[in-house]
Design a protein around this motif. Structure first.
Motif, PDB file in Angstrom:
ATOM      1  N   PRO A   1      55.888  12.560  18.266  1.00 26.21           N
ATOM      2  CA  PRO A   1      54.627  11.398  19.213  1.00 26.21           C
ATOM      3  C   PRO A   1      55.517  11.851  20.910  1.00 26.21           C
ATOM      4  O   PRO A   1      54.641  11.458  22.343  1.00 26.21           O
ATOM      5  N   SER A   2      56.767  10.973  21.312  1.00 26.97           N
ATOM      6  CA  SER A   2      57.118  11.153  22.246  1.00 26.97           C
ATOM      7  C   SER A   2      58.552  11.908  22.225  1.00 26.97           C
ATOM      8  O   SER A   2      58.685  12.066  23.947  1.00 26.97           O
ATOM      9  N   SER A   3      59.197  13.317  21.395  1.00 21.04           N
ATOM     10  CA  SER A   3      60.428  13.426  21.700  1.00 21.04           C
ATOM     11  C   SER A   3      60.101  14.930  20.675  1.00 21.04           C
ATOM     12  O   SER A   3      59.485  14.533  19.684  1.00 21.04           O
ATOM     13  N   VAL A   4      61.240  15.634  20.756  1.00 23.54           N
ATOM     14  CA  VAL A   4      61.183  17.109  20.347  1.00 23.54           C
ATOM     15  C   VAL A   4      62.426  15.803  19.358  1.00 23.54           C
ATOM     16  O   VAL A   4      63.559  15.837  19.559  1.00 23.54           O
ATOM     17  N   TYR A   5      62.773  16.327  18.011  1.00 22.52           N
ATOM     18  CA  TYR A   5      63.523  16.200  17.411  1.00 22.52           C
ATOM     19  C   TYR A   5      63.888  18.072  16.132  1.00 22.52           C
ATOM     20  O   TYR A   5      63.368  17.989  15.839  1.00 22.52           O
TER      21      TYR A   5
END
Length: 496
Positions: A86-90
């Motif tokens: 939702p807020s970053s790329v993993y």
């Protein structure tokens, strides 16, 4: 032949190698694709189950995605993973986000299901070069129904190594095969092509008259049989030619001997015939007519005998020229005038035309004989139509044409008219007597001058004979001042 075989073999090997490499590469890539999809489906099912476990409901989604990414990292030797949170790329620690193609991201975000596309895997370490691979994209759905795009990146490092090893094997095998084919082609050339080429060269030398040429026979194979057959054929041909040469020499000697032997009694008979012919007025009508017939036939026989003697001189190589500077136009004009009476008897008009300087070195006696034969031939076969005689000269040569508008002859007989004793229509009665050797003697006289004697004819359109002579003995003929095809024929073609 050897280079052609090697060139063709090289092309075939290259095409076969490219086809083999393409098929092998396509198979390896497709196999990797199917394996990647199958493995992505398995790991995705496991991740989806982990994301929906009851004990994870109170854990923040970001932490869950981090755990899943870490779980994938444990399997980093087989694939890499990238999750859009939702807020970053993993993602796995070894690759960059650029490893996922933009079109795959768009497909996953706008659709449902699983998508796969080829990609180039870009590593975090700059020293590690990008490698081809497959990117499989889909979505993870949490217990609340939220969608999170996830991408599985499968490297094809081992597959690329396999393909390169296969390329090396194909190249080395191709070179080995090319070398083997070169050796085979050389052996075939030595054992087959060279003997056949020698046979061809031997046949050419035999055809050129070298009848002593033979092939070397080695072994008992088909090439040896060919050599034996060629040698047998050469022996038989040499024997037949010698027999024909002997027969021809005997025939020429016979004609020469008979001609000379007949000359003395014929001279005596001719003298007696002259006496009888001069006294025919004192004979009864029937006896006087017999004396006239005997006189005319003896005269004809004398002409035939003279022609035979002349032919025998040509065959023996004893004919010589007595050259002098002669005006061909004046010579032709005198011959036309001498044959005017004969032409009037046949109802034929002789027309004479001259242009240019027609003076050349020639034997006037032999040239008169050629003109006499041509004029008599034209008058005899002209069927009472006009006969045109034309003389012309240029810087190097002089020429005369005799054109009649009589029966003519087919184009295929243009060379046969100069053969000895040849007649286009043996059944037709000859009006003017002749031996059948006139044109043959005329051709020999022309050749003796290093000149040309040519014939043109068409059935029903008449015939034209052309004599071309060099102006001096040092000049070689390359063209003629007059065309062999009559101008009235070419003008008619132009009009049509």
């Amino acid at each position: 032949m050897l280079f052609l075989t090697l060139g063709a073999s090289f092309v075939v090997l290259v095409l076969a190698g490219l086809l083999l490499l393409n098929q092998a590469t396509a198979g390896i890539v497709e196999s990797k694709k199917q394996a990647s999809i199958a493995e992505a489906i398995g790991i995705h099912s496991f991740m989806q189950q982990q994301l929906r476990l009851p004990e994870t409901r109170n854990v923040a989604i970001n932490e869950q995605l981090i755990q899943l990414a870490a779980l994938a990292g444990a399997e980093s030797g087989r694939y890499q993973v990238l999750i859009q949170g939702p807020s970053s790329v993993y993602q796995s620690s070894e690759i960059l986000a650029e490893s996922v193609p933009a079109e795959l991201r768009a497909a996953v975000e706008s659709g449902t299901g699983m998508f796969v596309t080829p990609t180039e895997v870009v590593f975090v370490d700059d020293d590690q070069a990008p490698v081809p691979g497959w990117a499989v994209g889909t979505v993870l759905v949490d217990s609340g129904g939220e969608r999170y795009p996830i991408f599985y990146i499968f490297q094809m490092t081992s597959e690329v190594a396999t393909i390169r090893a296969l390329q090396g094997a194909v190249v080395s095998t191709g070179l080995a095969l090319l070398g083997a084919l070169a050796a085979i082609a050389y052996m075939v050339t030595v054992t087959v092509v060279r003997p056949v080429r020698k046979a061809s060269q031997t046949a050419l030398r035999l055809a050129s008259g070298n009848l002593d040429e033979r092939m070397l026979v080695r072994g008992t194979d088909d090439i040896a049989s060919l050599a034996e057959s060629m040698n047998e054929m050469a022996d038989d041909l040499q024997q037949r030619i010698r027999e024909l040469e002997t027969l021809s020499a005997v025939q020429r000697r016979f004609v020469s001997d008979v001609s000379h032997e007949l000359r003395t009694p014929l001279t005596t008979i001719k003298m007696a015939t002259d006496v009888i012919h001069e006294s025919r007025g004192a004979f009864p009508p029937q006896t006087a007519r017999a004396a006239e017939l005997m006189f005319s036939e003896i005269e004809r026989f004398d002409v035939m005998l003279q022609d035979l003697l002349e032919i025998s001189r040509f065959d023996a190589g004893a004919a010589v020229l007595s050259l002098e500077d002669v005006d061909l136009a004046a010579l032709v004009r005198s011959e036309v005038q001498a044959h005017t009476a004969l032409a009037e008897q046949q109802g034929t008009e002789l027309r004479f035309t001259a242009r240019g300087d027609a003076t050349a070195m020639m034997d006037s006696r032999r040239i008169r004989r050629i003109l006499r034969n041509l004029l008599v031939n034209a008058i005899e076969h002209g069927e009472g139509r006009p006969v045109h005689v034309t003389v012309a000269g240029d810087e190097d040569s002089v020429a005369v044409t005799v054109r009649d508008h009589g029966v003519g002859f087919p184009a295929a007989q243009a060379a046969q008219v100069f053969e000895r004793f040849w007649r286009a229509d043996p059944s037709r009665t000859r009006v003017v007597g002749g031996s059948g050797l006139g044109l043959a003697i005329s051709l020999e006289d022309a050749r003796l001058h290093d000149g040309w004697l040519s014939a043109w004819g068409r059935p029903g359109k008449g015939a034209q004979f052309r004599l071309t002579l060099p102006k001096d003995t040092d000049t070689a003929l390359t063209s003629s001042p007059l065309p062999i095809i009559p101008t009235d024929v070419t003008a008619r073609r132009t009009d049509t």
